[in-house]
Each structure stands twice: as structure tokens, then as C-alpha cells.
Design a protein around this motif. Sequence first.
Motif, PDB file in Angstrom:
ATOM      1  N   VAL A  13     -23.382   6.326   8.550  1.00  0.00           N
ATOM      2  CA  VAL A  13     -23.901   7.675   8.719  1.00  0.00           C
ATOM      3  C   VAL A  13     -24.726   8.002   7.476  1.00  0.00           C
ATOM      4  O   VAL A  13     -24.336   7.656   6.358  1.00  0.00           O
ATOM      5  N   VAL A  14     -25.880   8.616   7.698  1.00  0.00           N
ATOM      6  CA  VAL A  14     -26.769   9.026   6.603  1.00  0.00           C
ATOM      7  C   VAL A  14     -27.030  10.515   6.751  1.00  0.00           C
ATOM      8  O   VAL A  14     -27.434  10.967   7.825  1.00  0.00           O
ATOM      9  N   PRO A  34     -35.501  17.996   1.482  1.00  0.00           N
ATOM     10  CA  PRO A  34     -34.666  16.832   1.160  1.00  0.00           C
ATOM     11  C   PRO A  34     -35.032  16.232  -0.192  1.00  0.00           C
ATOM     12  O   PRO A  34     -36.204  15.992  -0.486  1.00  0.00           O
ATOM     13  N   ILE A  35     -34.030  16.007  -1.031  1.00  0.00           N
ATOM     14  CA  ILE A  35     -34.245  15.390  -2.350  1.00  0.00           C
ATOM     15  C   ILE A  35     -33.450  14.098  -2.491  1.00  0.00           C
ATOM     16  O   ILE A  35     -33.513  13.440  -3.527  1.00  0.00           O
ATOM     17  N   GLY A  36     -32.711  13.731  -1.445  1.00  0.00           N
ATOM     18  CA  GLY A  36     -31.912  12.509  -1.486  1.00  0.00           C
ATOM     19  C   GLY A  36     -31.056  12.416  -0.239  1.00  0.00           C
ATOM     20  O   GLY A  36     -31.226  13.181   0.716  1.00  0.00           O
ATOM     21  N   TYR A  37     -30.132  11.468  -0.250  1.00  0.00           N
ATOM     22  CA  TYR A  37     -29.240  11.336   0.899  1.00  0.00           C
ATOM     23  C   TYR A  37     -27.938  10.645   0.486  1.00  0.00           C
ATOM     24  O   TYR A  37     -27.847   9.992  -0.560  1.00  0.00           O
ATOM     25  N   ILE A  38     -26.922  10.847   1.335  1.00  0.00           N
ATOM     26  CA  ILE A  38     -25.651  10.122   1.214  1.00  0.00           C
ATOM     27  C   ILE A  38     -25.585   9.141   2.370  1.00  0.00           C
ATOM     28  O   ILE A  38     -25.790   9.528   3.529  1.00  0.00           O
ATOM     29  N   GLU A  55     -39.696   3.340  -2.022  1.00  0.00           N
ATOM     30  CA  GLU A  55     -39.219   4.081  -0.865  1.00  0.00           C
ATOM     31  C   GLU A  55     -39.020   3.149   0.322  1.00  0.00           C
ATOM     32  O   GLU A  55     -39.976   2.600   0.870  1.00  0.00           O
ATOM     33  N   GLY A  56     -37.764   2.963   0.716  1.00  0.00           N
ATOM     34  CA  GLY A  56     -37.453   2.163   1.881  1.00  0.00           C
ATOM     35  C   GLY A  56     -37.533   2.986   3.149  1.00  0.00           C
ATOM     36  O   GLY A  56     -37.912   4.162   3.144  1.00  0.00           O
ATOM     37  N   PHE A  57     -37.123   2.369   4.257  1.00  0.00           N
ATOM     38  CA  PHE A  57     -37.218   3.042   5.556  1.00  0.00           C
ATOM     39  C   PHE A  57     -36.372   4.308   5.595  1.00  0.00           C
ATOM     40  O   PHE A  57     -36.813   5.356   6.078  1.00  0.00           O
ATOM     41  N   LEU A  58     -35.134   4.241   5.085  1.00  0.00           N
ATOM     42  CA  LEU A  58     -34.253   5.406   5.140  1.00  0.00           C
ATOM     43  C   LEU A  58     -34.818   6.585   4.348  1.00  0.00           C
ATOM     44  O   LEU A  58     -34.772   7.729   4.795  1.00  0.00           O
ATOM     45  N   THR A  59     -35.362   6.297   3.155  1.00  0.00           N
ATOM     46  CA  THR A  59     -35.953   7.362   2.339  1.00  0.00           C
ATOM     47  C   THR A  59     -37.105   8.029   3.084  1.00  0.00           C
ATOM     48  O   THR A  59     -37.190   9.266   3.137  1.00  0.00           O
ATOM     49  N   LYS A  60     -37.976   7.234   3.657  1.00  0.00           N
ATOM     50  CA  LYS A  60     -39.126   7.785   4.390  1.00  0.00           C
ATOM     51  C   LYS A  60     -38.657   8.586   5.610  1.00  0.00           C
ATOM     52  O   LYS A  60     -39.220   9.638   5.928  1.00  0.00           O
ATOM     53  N   PHE A  61     -37.620   8.073   6.295  1.00  0.00           N
ATOM     54  CA  PHE A  61     -37.119   8.764   7.484  1.00  0.00           C
ATOM     55  C   PHE A  61     -36.531  10.126   7.122  1.00  0.00           C
ATOM     56  O   PHE A  61     -36.821  11.135   7.775  1.00  0.00           O
ATOM     57  N   ILE A  62     -35.691  10.170   6.074  1.00  0.00           N
ATOM     58  CA  ILE A  62     -35.061  11.437   5.674  1.00  0.00           C
ATOM     59  C   ILE A  62     -36.121  12.420   5.194  1.00  0.00           C
ATOM     60  O   ILE A  62     -36.062  13.626   5.500  1.00  0.00           O
ATOM     61  N   ARG A  63     -37.109  11.950   4.438  1.00  0.00           N
ATOM     62  CA  ARG A  63     -38.198  12.833   3.993  1.00  0.00           C
ATOM     63  C   ARG A  63     -38.933  13.434   5.191  1.00  0.00           C
ATOM     64  O   ARG A  63     -39.298  14.606   5.199  1.00  0.00           O
ATOM     65  N   LYS A 100     -14.895   3.086   1.327  1.00  0.00           N
ATOM     66  CA  LYS A 100     -15.173   2.743  -0.072  1.00  0.00           C
ATOM     67  C   LYS A 100     -16.623   2.283  -0.260  1.00  0.00           C
ATOM     68  O   LYS A 100     -17.088   2.141  -1.393  1.00  0.00           O
ATOM     69  N   ASP A 101     -17.320   2.041   0.843  1.00  0.00           N
ATOM     70  CA  ASP A 101     -18.722   1.611   0.781  1.00  0.00           C
ATOM     71  C   ASP A 101     -19.646   2.811   1.004  1.00  0.00           C
ATOM     72  O   ASP A 101     -19.678   3.371   2.102  1.00  0.00           O
ATOM     73  N   PHE A 102     -20.377   3.197  -0.024  1.00  0.00           N
ATOM     74  CA  PHE A 102     -21.294   4.332   0.107  1.00  0.00           C
ATOM     75  C   PHE A 102     -22.332   4.271  -1.002  1.00  0.00           C
ATOM     76  O   PHE A 102     -22.175   3.535  -1.990  1.00  0.00           O
ATOM     77  N   GLU A 103     -23.382   5.045  -0.840  1.00  0.00           N
ATOM     78  CA  GLU A 103     -24.377   5.226  -1.894  1.00  0.00           C
ATOM     79  C   GLU A 103     -24.922   6.640  -1.823  1.00  0.00           C
ATOM     80  O   GLU A 103     -25.050   7.216  -0.739  1.00  0.00           O
ATOM     81  N   ILE A 104     -25.180   7.225  -2.988  1.00  0.00           N
ATOM     82  CA  ILE A 104     -25.830   8.535  -3.088  1.00  0.00           C
ATOM     83  C   ILE A 104     -27.174   8.300  -3.755  1.00  0.00           C
ATOM     84  O   ILE A 104     -27.236   7.836  -4.906  1.00  0.00           O
ATOM     85  N   VAL A 105     -28.242   8.562  -3.034  1.00  0.00           N
ATOM     86  CA  VAL A 105     -29.604   8.254  -3.488  1.00  0.00           C
ATOM     87  C   VAL A 105     -30.370   9.555  -3.682  1.00  0.00           C
ATOM     88  O   VAL A 105     -30.358  10.427  -2.809  1.00  0.00           O
ATOM     89  N   PHE A 106     -31.037   9.672  -4.829  1.00  0.00           N
ATOM     90  CA  PHE A 106     -31.938  10.804  -5.070  1.00  0.00           C
ATOM     91  C   PHE A 106     -33.361  10.288  -5.177  1.00  0.00           C
ATOM     92  O   PHE A 106     -33.621   9.261  -5.823  1.00  0.00           O
ATOM     93  N   PHE A 107     -34.290  10.986  -4.523  1.00  0.00           N
ATOM     94  CA  PHE A 107     -35.689  10.588  -4.559  1.00  0.00           C
ATOM     95  C   PHE A 107     -36.268  10.898  -5.938  1.00  0.00           C
ATOM     96  O   PHE A 107     -35.797  11.789  -6.643  1.00  0.00           O
ATOM     97  N   GLY A 108     -37.312  10.170  -6.295  1.00  0.00           N
ATOM     98  CA  GLY A 108     -37.953  10.438  -7.578  1.00  0.00           C
ATOM     99  C   GLY A 108     -39.194   9.584  -7.743  1.00  0.00           C
ATOM    100  O   GLY A 108     -39.382   8.580  -7.043  1.00  0.00           O
ATOM    101  N   PRO A 109     -40.076   9.979  -8.670  1.00  0.00           N
ATOM    102  CA  PRO A 109     -41.303   9.216  -8.900  1.00  0.00           C
ATOM    103  C   PRO A 109     -40.996   7.822  -9.436  1.00  0.00           C
ATOM    104  O   PRO A 109     -40.064   7.631 -10.218  1.00  0.00           O
ATOM    105  N   GLY A 110     -41.781   6.857  -8.974  1.00  0.00           N
ATOM    106  CA  GLY A 110     -41.614   5.489  -9.458  1.00  0.00           C
ATOM    107  C   GLY A 110     -40.581   4.689  -8.704  1.00  0.00           C
ATOM    108  O   GLY A 110     -40.453   3.481  -8.906  1.00  0.00           O
ATOM    109  N   LYS A 111     -39.804   5.337  -7.815  1.00  0.00           N
ATOM    110  CA  LYS A 111     -38.793   4.616  -7.043  1.00  0.00           C
ATOM    111  C   LYS A 111     -39.408   4.056  -5.766  1.00  0.00           C
ATOM    112  O   LYS A 111     -40.226   4.709  -5.121  1.00  0.00           O
TER     113      LYS A 111
END
Length: 425
Positions: free
Chosen positions: A275-276, A285-289, A202-210, A189-200
Motif C-alpha cells: 500500500v502506498v 504531495p511532498i512524499g509517500y509511505i 524520480e521513479g514511477f511511484l514518485t511520479k504517480f503520487i505527484r 517490518k518492511d516499509f519506506e518513507i520517501v520525501f520528494f526533493g531536488p536532485g532525487k
Amino acid sequence: MAVGRSDTLQELITILETMFGETIIGSDINLVKHLFYSLKADQREFPFDYEGDKLNSIVEEVGEDTLILYVPYLQPKGILRAKISFEILNILYQFEVVLLDFWEDHVRIKIPSELQAAAFRKNIRVAVDDLFMNYVILYRSLSGGERELGKNLSVEQRFFHLMKEIKKDNPSLKLINLMATEYILGVSKDFEIVFFGPGKEEGFLTKFIRKYNRSVYVPDCSLIMNYIGEEKDPFLDNFRDEYLHLVKTQSQAKADEFFRELQKAEIRDFMISYVVTPIRLFNDPIGYIRVYTTAMDKFSIVQQQALYIEELGEILTYALTKVYIRQDNFRNEEAVTRILDISMNGLLYEIEDARTFQYLKKHNIIKMFVPIQERELVLRGEVVRFLELPNGKFHLGVNFFDSNPDDMVYLQNYIFSKKLKILSE
């Protein structure tokens, strides 16, 4: 006289023979040179078969007894012969040629001294300048290319309702999102769906997936080796490559400190495992689960569940790309799909979107919607020819294998009327 000469070309040869004598222009090598001059003038692509590699080529220069061809992705293999074929005025010519020199997607070949094979095409191909089409990719496999029966059947069974919606011509992103959420809730039940975009931010996970564009699985956050250890899961990655990058660019002490702090922060958030997996548009990549469990859940995400989430990410990637090609891509005038020529066997069309061009090399089964007069023809085919032109445009050749009832009759009438118009002119 050599075989395979069209009436128009023969008239030209007759005139030139009258002026210069038959021994000069009437020889086969000069006839063959005229064929290549025609290909160069039209900048027409044609197949280049080199040791099993089905490539495409265009004529860049016609010399005294040699040609220079532009052949993208050509890799010399030590063999100095290749096969080429092309069509001029509904006559299909085929040659086996000698390769003289290679350099940067170019090859110099010896002009054949005689016509080797020529035959009239069964189906007439006509050039068009007023036909445009829309199309959608058809499902063969998530990764494209050959269908992997075992893997893909199991994926389709696990995500049956989601795959059923995605296979439609116009899948609903809203419904896909709702179904994907239900599948995720089956894991945690614990999850997040993140989409990259301007002005957001960027944490470590976003930079890693990119940067790495791949899935990460941490089965137990209490062990630092699950983050950076060599003995990672055989099917899922951890952060070791980024750890080694920090060791190389900074120092091992700073790399150790960075991942210790990352581990501590996640433990403070009561994280047990996660898991990411990236969500992509085409291959970008435009986002992650991110699906995770905490101390409140009293269970960890196991490898099978992590692979389940990774497959779900691949399905969402395919769905988003399919919808983009079908809808959003055609709102951009640079992605307009123009048909260049068409026959009863297939068609050649032009696009200007590089990402779509590369994606279709694997996902090459398409359904085409071609408006002709008052009827929209629905044709299914396989993209079999790919040519990247120097002007930033891309040409793709399609072979038809299916159509809606009576659509081929309409296409035949269209080609016949178009051919009559050309002849009357």
C-alpha cells in the motif's frame, strides 16, 4: 431624515445641503451612495448572502443608480436578490438588493433607494496597524469542516498517543516520526518513507503520487488485474487511471507492456502486496509511505491494514501542515500575519500565503497568540470570513469563542485606549 447617519456624515450632508439644497443630497439614495463610496475608498470587504452562500464582496464601481461588486466564487442560481451588510463608524447597515447582471466573479446591483436597517454595534471595532499575531490550527477533524464523530473518534482511538502529541500547540516532529514508525511496524517490518526533493531520481511511484495525489493498494502482486483492473478495492485505488492514460497517449500494447514489466520487477523483488499513501503539506504531495510484504513474511496486507496506513498518512499530513503554519510559515516574511482591526467579538487579519488561505477554509478553528504591551493574549476563534484581494493578499475574519483567563479584560482595555486615542486625534 434617514436613520443611521453618523455625526461626521451628517456634518458633511449639512454642508452640502447648504450648497445644493436638501432635495439633492438629503435623499436616502444619495446617503446610501455615500456609504458605498466609503466602502470603495477603503477597499473594505463585507458579507454577501446569496441563497444560503455566505460570500464576501468589495465595491469596484459606484454608478448613478447601480454598483459593481467583486464577489469571488459567486455562482448565479436564477435568484435576483441578495442580502448585504457592512459597518461604518460602528453602525451596522443591512440591505436586501436587486441583482441586475452577473459575469466572472462580478455582479451589478441596484443601489437601494432607502436605508432599510441600521443599528449601533454592541462592541466597538478599532483599526490597528501595529498588531501582529501567531496562531495554530486546532483539531476538529482530519479533513476539516464539520466533525465526523464516528470516523474521527475511531481514528483518535487507534492512534491515541500520536493524536495526543499532534493536538499540542507545538508538537514535536521527532516524536511524531518515532510514533508513526511504531504504528507502521504493527502492520509490516518492511516499509519506506520517501520525501520528494531536488536532485532525487524520480521513479514511477514518485511520479504517480505527484500526478494523482492518492493512495494505491495492491493486495496480490501475482495478479495483473490488481494493478489495472476495473474491479479495484472500493476504498483504495490501483493504477488503472494511469493505465488508461498510457492507452490514450501511446497504445494499449505499450500500456500493457509497461505494467507487465512493473509487475515482473516487483515479483523479482519477492513482493507479495503493498500500500502506498501520500504525505502532503497542505494539499500538495511532498512524499509517500510505502508498506509492503515479501515472500519472506508469508502474509499479505489486507484491506483493513491498508486503510490503517492511509489514515496514518492523513494524520502525518495534518501534523506537518500544523507545524508549518505554527513555525516555518512565520519565518517567511510573506506569511506575516497582520491584524487589521479588532473588537471584543473578533478580529480581521491579513496574510499573503495562498496555500494557508485555502487550507483555513476547512481547518478554520484556530488558537491565536496576540502580543499586546507586556502580555500575550491567547484567544480561540473560528475563521468565518474569507476574501481574496486582487493584490495577492488575503483577509480572514475570526469570531472569538474562548480565551485564557483575564485576556478579554486586557483586550477591552486595549480597545478602549485605542478608541480614546483616535477620538483625541
